[in-house]
Enzyme design. Structure first.
Site, short mmCIF file in Angstrom:
data_model
loop_
_atom_site.label_atom_id
_atom_site.label_comp_id
_atom_site.label_asym_id
_atom_site.label_seq_id
_atom_site.Cartn_x
_atom_site.Cartn_y
_atom_site.Cartn_z
N ARG A 295 7.99 1.86 8.61
CA ARG A 295 7.81 1.29 9.94
C ARG A 295 8.50 2.08 11.04
O ARG A 295 8.44 1.70 12.20
CB ARG A 295 8.15 -0.18 10.00
CG ARG A 295 9.27 -0.83 9.49
CD ARG A 295 9.32 -2.32 9.90
NE ARG A 295 8.55 -3.21 9.06
CZ ARG A 295 9.05 -3.86 8.01
NH1 ARG A 295 10.29 -3.71 7.66
NH2 ARG A 295 8.29 -4.68 7.32
N LYS A 373 10.74 -1.50 15.28
CA LYS A 373 9.32 -1.87 15.18
C LYS A 373 9.02 -3.01 16.15
O LYS A 373 8.08 -2.97 16.94
CB LYS A 373 9.03 -2.27 13.72
CG LYS A 373 7.56 -2.31 13.35
CD LYS A 373 6.87 -3.58 13.73
CE LYS A 373 5.38 -3.55 13.54
NZ LYS A 373 4.72 -4.76 13.99
N PHE A 425 0.51 -5.72 12.47
CA PHE A 425 0.64 -5.11 11.14
C PHE A 425 2.00 -4.45 10.91
O PHE A 425 2.80 -4.35 11.82
CB PHE A 425 -0.55 -4.22 10.75
CG PHE A 425 -0.86 -3.02 11.61
CD1 PHE A 425 0.03 -2.51 12.54
CD2 PHE A 425 -2.08 -2.37 11.45
CE1 PHE A 425 -0.28 -1.39 13.29
CE2 PHE A 425 -2.40 -1.24 12.19
CZ PHE A 425 -1.49 -0.77 13.11
N GLU A 426 2.24 -4.10 9.67
CA GLU A 426 3.54 -3.57 9.22
C GLU A 426 4.67 -4.55 9.55
O GLU A 426 5.79 -4.14 9.86
CB GLU A 426 3.80 -2.17 9.78
CG GLU A 426 2.82 -1.16 9.22
CD GLU A 426 3.10 0.27 9.58
OE1 GLU A 426 4.23 0.60 9.95
OE2 GLU A 426 2.16 1.08 9.47
N GLY A 427 4.39 -5.84 9.49
CA GLY A 427 5.37 -6.88 9.80
C GLY A 427 5.16 -7.38 11.21
O GLY A 427 5.48 -6.66 12.17
#
Ligand SMILES: Cc1cc2nc3c(=O)[nH]c(=O)nc-3n(C[C@H](O)[C@H](O)[C@H](O)COP(=O)(O)OP(=O)(O)OC[C@H]3O[C@@H](n4cnc5c(N)ncnc54)[C@H](O)[C@@H]3O)c2cc1C
Length: 640
Positions: A295, A373, A425-427
């Site tokens: 991330r 992120k 996305f990606e958390g």
């Protein structure tokens, strides 16, 4: 095994997440200290210098990439929803699918920081290309293979990927989005134990429609721990060419129109045991660790997008004259330009710092990566919104339409569509906040939780009491005294010193506030998401202030003193946000808000929804002409 339609309970979901958590801290963490009320600036200052040898090694590739991007027609990619094969082959030829793969396996062998810079460069031009390269290298097979692969696995797969075999990361399923406890794709061992047979479907798998290789997270047989079954998730390397792997649908989205993303079905796919990555039952932990470094690409990409939008906005704001002056000189627009510049600078500082920390090797970056992120994608989204506003009607018009009527085809509309997914996305932002909150209170949790946990035994409670008595009497008073109270402290930072004194004082205040919240709510604190999230946001802002001051100071020493003005403005804005968050830490309206939410969820306010055509009505099936079909038909994927 649990029944395949069972939706995990809250407790089961927590247990799965806890089991996959890295329980120990492998190294220092500046962000972790902030949440514990300690401002350990020495961990990030002085700013790490870039390695000139690495920059020189990366240069031929970066030059080739830049030259290639100059020729890429991103409006065509967006319009057709396809990345031309020639583009992919050019990227393969320059080694863009093996940037971090060691040279001994045929890769470019560049550092993480060079990789991130390359992806950031791509993002300033084309989001779909970014997704292709990044889904392969940030979370696809190269990353977990590097971290957890055996020598045999590396020898087998790295050379293929270095030559351009594309990979994908397959975790999400229909019922398992943020919550991996609902994973249903099964991995059943064969009688001789030499293989596992995979059955199930993965959703939204980026690169899935093009990939030759997949990292697939699957539910393997439960382990028995202290007489009780425990869910096991195992990661497998799966090859597309193997019987039973099928792309059943290509998904299409609001932006990133050429994303090679799909539903992948695994139908009795026989996978050799030696294709397990890391070990049985370690799949979710592997996914989380992969994502920790994976991330870091997004924050850099978002910062790069911010720069491109800033360049566009400042140019347009000087060119466009309305009401007798360039729009950039009207205060309302000027304020947006200033904020875009200072926030883009902050995003770059956060990204550069987290990447540098990740490269150190002795540093635990899980919190910093999650903050970067969350923070950059949220600030980046505001920047896209401001850029669109500054472009006015032209911001809302497509590049093709602008071109057709003779105007410069600036793709702000596409930038907005492409970037919205970054917060999901990606958390997702919410899941990042939950993750940060869990890690932020970890020390308190380990020290004191057993004391208030009704499930702990008498001896566990006594042990917890001993830990509490040896930690808090010293820790708590020290949260009231610190360097930030000393006039002139952090003097070497000149104009920025006051911001660092503020950050030091407010780190201690945050440590106290989280501790007080724990005393106030006990184990129920985990249900007060908004209180926890305010704490998370304060910590993220303090991290951003520190990152910004440290980098601006380093840049000023190298002669780039203009950076100080950007850092100063950013810190002023950030301090205002921090003060506001503290002022309403316990959320005076949280209770009223939750009450109304429950009423709305129960349909008690459905009376307000009169006079509309419901979005929930059955949709008409429309397949746009000239576009690949996205109809769900087994074995018929409408891709070239
Ligand atoms: C374009 C695209 C590309 C993707 N690429 C990949 C990929 O390559 N590989 C892969 O495995 N997955 C991929 N995904 C899946 C992506 O990671 C998920 O969409 C994401 O994890 C969120 O899951 P969900 O969409 O099911 O949301 P849900 O989990 O259903 O959540 C819906 C909303 O509720 C919030 N929420 C959920 N739980 C909580 C909670 N406990 N507290 C507060 N809020 C909560 C979420 O933040 C979100 O806002 C992709 C998705 C998209 C759209």
């Amino acid at each position: 095994m649990t029944d395949s339609t069972h939706i995990a309970s809250e407790q089961e979901a927590r247990d799965v997440a806890e089991a996959a958590r890295e329980a120990d801290w492998s190294g220092a963490s500046f962000a972790r200290d902030i949440y514990l009320g300690k401002f350990s600036l020495d961990l990030i200052h002085p700013a790490a210098k870039e390695d000139p040898a690495e920059i020189a090694r990366a240069k031929p590739f970066m030059d080739a990439l830049r030259e290639f991007l100059g020729r890429v027609d991103s409006d065509m990619i967006d319009r057709t929803g396809e990345i031309p094969e020639e583009y992919i082959n050019e990227l393969r030829a320059m080694g863009a699918f093996g940037i971090k793969i060691p040279t001994e396996y045929g890769g470019l062998g560049l550092s993480y920081s060079s990789y991130v810079k390359a992806i950031a460069l791509v993002t300033s031009k084309d989001g779909s290309l970014t997704a292709l390269l990044s889904a392969h290298q940030s979370i696809g097979l190269p990353q977990p293979l590097k971290l957890f692969g055996t020598d045999e696995q590396k020898k087998k797969y790295f050379p293929r990927m270095a030559k351009g075999a594309i990979s994908a990361f397959a975790l999400t399923e229909t019922d398992a989005g943020s919550d991996p406890a609902n994973l249903r794709l099964t991995a059943t061992p064969t009688a001789d134990g030499k293989h596992f047979v995979l059955n199930g479907e993965k959703l939204w798998c980026t690169n899935g429609t093009r990939a030759e290789l997949f990292v697939v997270m699957a539910k393997s047989p439960d382990a028995i721990v202290r007489g009780k079954p425990r869910r096991q998730i195992t990661a497998f390397i799966v090859e597309k060419a193997w019987p039973g792997v099928e792309v059943v649908h290509r998904c299409r989205f609001m932006g990133l129109k050429a994303l090679e993303n799909g539903v992948i079905r695994f139908n009795n796919v026989k996978v050799p045991r030696e294709n397990i990555l890391w070990g049985e039952g370690k799949g979710l932990k592997l996914a989380l660790i992969t994502l920790n470094t994976g991330r870091l690409t997004l924050p850099a990409s978002v910062a790069s997008g911010g720069k491109a939008l800033l360049e566009m906005s400042r140019t347009w704001a000087m060119e466009r004259v309305q009401w007798g002056a360039p729009i950039g000189k009207h205060e309302a627009v000027a304020q947006k330009i200033a904020s875009m510049a200072s926030n883009t600078f902050a995003m770059e500082c956060i990204s550069a710092l987290t990447v540098a920390l990740a490269e150190r090797g002795d540093y635990d970056i899980r919190l910093e990566a999650a903050i970067a992120k969350m923070y950059n994608t949220e600030h980046g989204w505001r920047i896209v919104d401001d850029a669109l506003q500054i472009r006015g009607g032209r911001g809302y018009e497509t590049a093709d339409s602008l071109r057709a009527r003779g105007e410069r085809p600036i793709p702000v509309e596409r930038a907005m569509r492409d970037s919205r997914i970054n917060l999901i996305f990606e958390g997702s932002s919410e899941i990042m906040r939950l993750f940060i909150a869990r890690e932020a209170v970890d020390h308190h949790f380990k020290t004191a939780f057993a004391l208030v946990d009704p499930k702990s035994s008498g001896s566990e409670k006594w042990a917890a009491l001993a830990r509490v008595m040896s930690f808090y009497p010293r820790w708590y008073p020290m949260r009231w005294i610190g360097r930030g109270q000393v006039p002139g402290a952090y003097g070497e930072f000149g104009q920025l010193a006051g911001h660092l004194r503020f950050a030091e004082r407010h780190s201690r205040k945050l440590g106290r506030a989280l501790f007080h919240a724990m005393l106030r709510y006990g184990p129920k604190l985990e249900r007060r998401q908004l209180v926890l999230f305010r704490g998370v946001d304060i910590g993220a802002e303090l991290f951003a202030i520190a990152a910004t001051c440290v980098r601006a100071h380093a840049l000023a020493k190298e002669g780039r003193s203009e950076a100080i003005a950007l850092a100063d403005l950013f810190c002023r804005e950030s301090r205002r946000r921090i003060n506001k968050l503290f002022d309403d830490f316990y959320g005076s309206d949280d209770g009223a808000m939750f009450k109304v939410a429950l009423q709305v969820l129960k349909g008690e306010h459905a009376w307000m929804e009169d006079g509309i055509i419901s979005m929930l009505a059955e949709p008409t099936t429309v397949v746009p002409s000239g576009r690949p079909t996205t109809e769900r038909k087994a074995g018929a994927v409408g891709i070239a």
